[in-house]
Design an enzyme around this catalytic site. Structure first.
Site, PDB file in Angstrom:
ATOM      1  N   LYS A  41       0.779  -1.142   0.001  1.00 54.18           N
ATOM      2  CA  LYS A  41      -0.104  -0.037   0.040  1.00 54.18           C
ATOM      3  C   LYS A  41       0.920   1.386   0.073  1.00 54.18           C
ATOM      4  O   LYS A  41       2.085   1.204   0.361  1.00 54.18           O
ATOM      5  CB  LYS A  41      -0.909   0.023   1.166  1.00 54.18           C
ATOM      6  CG  LYS A  41      -0.101   0.030   2.503  1.00 54.18           C
ATOM      7  CD  LYS A  41      -1.049  -0.142   3.795  1.00 54.18           C
ATOM      8  CE  LYS A  41      -0.331  -0.148   5.119  1.00 54.18           C
ATOM      9  NZ  LYS A  41      -0.989  -0.659   6.005  1.00 54.18           N
ATOM     10  N   ARG A 139     -10.847   0.161  14.851  1.00 51.31           N
ATOM     11  CA  ARG A 139     -10.632   0.879  13.785  1.00 51.31           C
ATOM     12  C   ARG A 139     -11.609   0.331  12.905  1.00 51.31           C
ATOM     13  O   ARG A 139     -12.755   0.073  13.290  1.00 51.31           O
ATOM     14  CB  ARG A 139      -9.268   0.891  13.268  1.00 51.31           C
ATOM     15  CG  ARG A 139      -8.559   2.356  12.471  1.00 51.31           C
ATOM     16  CD  ARG A 139      -7.164   2.257  12.115  1.00 51.31           C
ATOM     17  NE  ARG A 139      -6.769   0.981  11.564  1.00 51.31           N
ATOM     18  CZ  ARG A 139      -5.627   0.855  10.901  1.00 51.31           C
ATOM     19  NH1 ARG A 139      -4.585   1.662  11.131  1.00 51.31           N
ATOM     20  NH2 ARG A 139      -5.342  -0.284  10.529  1.00 51.31           N
ATOM     21  N   TYR A 271      15.143  30.968   6.507  1.00 57.46           N
ATOM     22  CA  TYR A 271      13.766  31.751   6.738  1.00 57.46           C
ATOM     23  C   TYR A 271      13.787  31.727   8.424  1.00 57.46           C
ATOM     24  O   TYR A 271      13.979  31.105   9.247  1.00 57.46           O
ATOM     25  CB  TYR A 271      12.526  30.942   6.608  1.00 57.46           C
ATOM     26  CG  TYR A 271      12.429  30.820   4.996  1.00 57.46           C
ATOM     27  CD1 TYR A 271      11.829  32.102   4.409  1.00 57.46           C
ATOM     28  CD2 TYR A 271      12.208  29.889   4.245  1.00 57.46           C
ATOM     29  CE1 TYR A 271      11.509  32.070   3.017  1.00 57.46           C
ATOM     30  CE2 TYR A 271      11.938  29.756   2.800  1.00 57.46           C
ATOM     31  CZ  TYR A 271      11.654  30.946   2.370  1.00 57.46           C
ATOM     32  OH  TYR A 271      11.312  31.019   0.880  1.00 57.46           O
ATOM     33  N   MET A 319      11.280  24.651   1.327  1.00 59.08           N
ATOM     34  CA  MET A 319      10.203  23.946   0.507  1.00 59.08           C
ATOM     35  C   MET A 319      11.503  22.797  -0.311  1.00 59.08           C
ATOM     36  O   MET A 319      10.913  21.724  -0.512  1.00 59.08           O
ATOM     37  CB  MET A 319       9.776  24.520  -0.356  1.00 59.08           C
ATOM     38  CG  MET A 319       8.527  23.627  -1.160  1.00 59.08           C
ATOM     39  SD  MET A 319       7.566  24.786  -2.140  1.00 59.08           S
ATOM     40  CE  MET A 319       6.494  25.764  -1.197  1.00 59.08           C
TER      41      MET A 319
HETATM   42  C1  LIG Z   1      -0.245  -1.353   7.038  1.00 57.79           C
HETATM   43  C2  LIG Z   1      -1.008  -2.767   7.389  1.00 57.79           C
HETATM   44  C3  LIG Z   1      -0.200  -4.005   7.457  1.00 57.79           C
HETATM   45  C4  LIG Z   1       1.254  -4.055   7.440  1.00 57.79           C
HETATM   46  O1  LIG Z   1       1.727  -3.245   8.501  1.00 57.79           O
HETATM   47  P1  LIG Z   1       3.296  -3.164   8.849  1.00 57.79           P
HETATM   48  O2  LIG Z   1       3.362  -2.811  10.242  1.00 57.79           O
HETATM   49  O3  LIG Z   1       3.969  -2.394   7.824  1.00 57.79           O
HETATM   50  O4  LIG Z   1       3.807  -4.778   8.559  1.00 57.79           O
HETATM   51  C5  LIG Z   1      -0.724  -5.121   7.949  1.00 57.79           C
HETATM   52  N1  LIG Z   1      -2.232  -5.042   7.978  1.00 57.79           N
HETATM   53  C6  LIG Z   1      -2.933  -4.165   7.899  1.00 57.79           C
HETATM   54  C7  LIG Z   1      -4.534  -4.061   8.049  1.00 57.79           C
HETATM   55  C8  LIG Z   1      -2.388  -2.970   7.535  1.00 57.79           C
HETATM   56  O5  LIG Z   1      -3.447  -1.751   7.471  1.00 57.79           O
END
Ligand SMILES: *Cc1c(COP(=O)(O)O)cnc(C)c1O
Length: 378
Positions: A41, A139, A271, A319
């Protein structure tokens, strides 16, 4: 890694070989019975989702995980044909793409399960899904009781439950019982489903930290490493066992020096004039700023590696530019590289160290490396 330079102002070198080695470290820790779901992801935590996915598939991965339907579609368009799990579910306007690209959704509520069943029915294509249980992170995931879950699974006739999962909130923290409580909650639900004749192929709860600290219970048949593939394990809290993963960062982040100058005692840098030279100094202006992902919080506190030595950041990160102290590195010239993440000789800095100085986490540093930073695969 390489000491070669590349013709980019700010670039990330990504070692395919290191990603492959990290994948095999995870594989070895889990044993042959578990399936590894490679989490790619957020553009593979900044490493490039397509490239990383190709490496993982070449090393034997049969499952990849992304957050969104859009990320899954991008992998399909790049020619990846392995299973792709979409971890944050699907919204109404994403249905068509989900089906068209044969992505496997995580269903995190019973309402979504009913929607998926409708979708599967109308597209006359059976759809596999993984069901996510909220075991106490609060969550995503369903908090329904087993009777309701069972009824929903059974009435979703054209949708096949192939995975059951949950996510742990505190896997690296041994000063709390949260992981044990979550695992127990999840085990109970799985047991009750099994007793009712529901047998998903994949049962999973472990991300990097749970794998690294050996929390992955033997009955689990899949694990979801992300961070570990990129070379990181979060430091533990409390009395933790030693990590069983030996992974190394796969990404080196570099930028060019654009200018080197001598400044007198009392000169104000950047800055707001927040740095005042306590004595005459030699400074360098580096072609990386917060638009490249250098945290602004590193102003007057972070470091980069210049000519094999840690060089402090002077003044505010701007930046596109960051100013550093190179009094100790007189040979550096415009056009030379400095290293933001990586190693030069004895000096090294990884995303965890940078994160600590910036008051953030390594994940955020890696994901924060901007799109305009050229990715170079080595
Ligand atoms: C991002 C995520 C992972 C991977 O987590 P890491 O700590 O990067 O290994 C696994 N399961 C879910 C549901 C996630 O959102």
């Amino acid at each position: 890694m390489e000491v070669r330079t590349f013709p980019y102002r700010c670039y990330a070198l990504i070692s395919r070989r290191q990603i492959a080695a990290n994948y095999h470290s995870v594989r070895a820790a889990l044993g042959p019975a578990a399936t590894v779901l490679g989490v790619v992801k957020a553009n593979a935590y900044g490493h490039g989702a397509v490239e990383v996915s190709r490496v993982l598939v070449a090393e034997g991965a049969q499952w990849l995980a992304v957050s969104t339907v859009e990320e899954g579609v991008a992998l399909r368009r790049a020619g990846l044909t392995v299973n792709i799990l979409v971890m944050t579910g699907f919204l109404r306007y994403e249905w068509d793409a989900l089906i068209a690209h044969s992505l496997t959704p995580v269903v995190h509520s019973l309402e979504d399960l009913a929607a998926l069943a409708t979708l599967a029915h109308s597209s006359s294509k059976p759809i596999d899904y993984h069901l996510k249980i909220d075991s106490g992170m609060h969550r995503l995931g369903t908090r329904a009781d087993v009777t309701e879950i069972l009824a929903a699974i059974q009435s979703a006739r054209h949708a096949n439950l192939t995975g059951l999962m949950t996510h742990l909130a505190s896997a690296a923290d041994y000063s709390t019982q949260q992981t044990d409580q979550q695992a127990a909650h999840f085990a109970r639900i799985w047991e009750q489903l099994r007793a009712a004749g529901v047998h998903p192929t994949y049962v999973h709860m472990s991300a990097t930290n749970a794998i690294a600290y050996g929390r992955n219970a033997p009955w689990l048949t899949m694990a979801r490493p992300g961070h570990a593939l990129y070379g990181y394990v979060s430091p533990a809290r409390g009395e933790a066992p030693r990590p069983i993963l030996s992974v190394q960062p796969a990404l080196t982040w570099k930028a060019k020096i654009l200018a080197v100058k001598e400044i007198p005692e009392g000169a104000l840098v950047g800055y707001g004039g927040s740095f005042r030279a306590p004595h005459a100094m030699r400074i360098a202006v580096v072609a990386a700023g917060y638009a490249d992902g250098v945290p602004h919080r590193l102003s007057n506190r972070g470091k980069v590696i210049a000519a094999g030595k840690l060089a402090p950041i002077l003044g505010t990160v701007s930046m596109d530019l960051t100013t550093i102290d190179v009094s100790q590195a007189p040979a550096l010239q415009p056009g030379d590289d400095v290293t933001l993440l990586g190693r030069e000789g004895d000096a090294s800095q990884d995303a965890q160290q940078m994160a600590r100085q910036a008051g953030t986490i390594s994940y955020s540093i890696l994901c924060g490396i901007a799109g305009r930073v050229e990715r170079v695969y080595v």
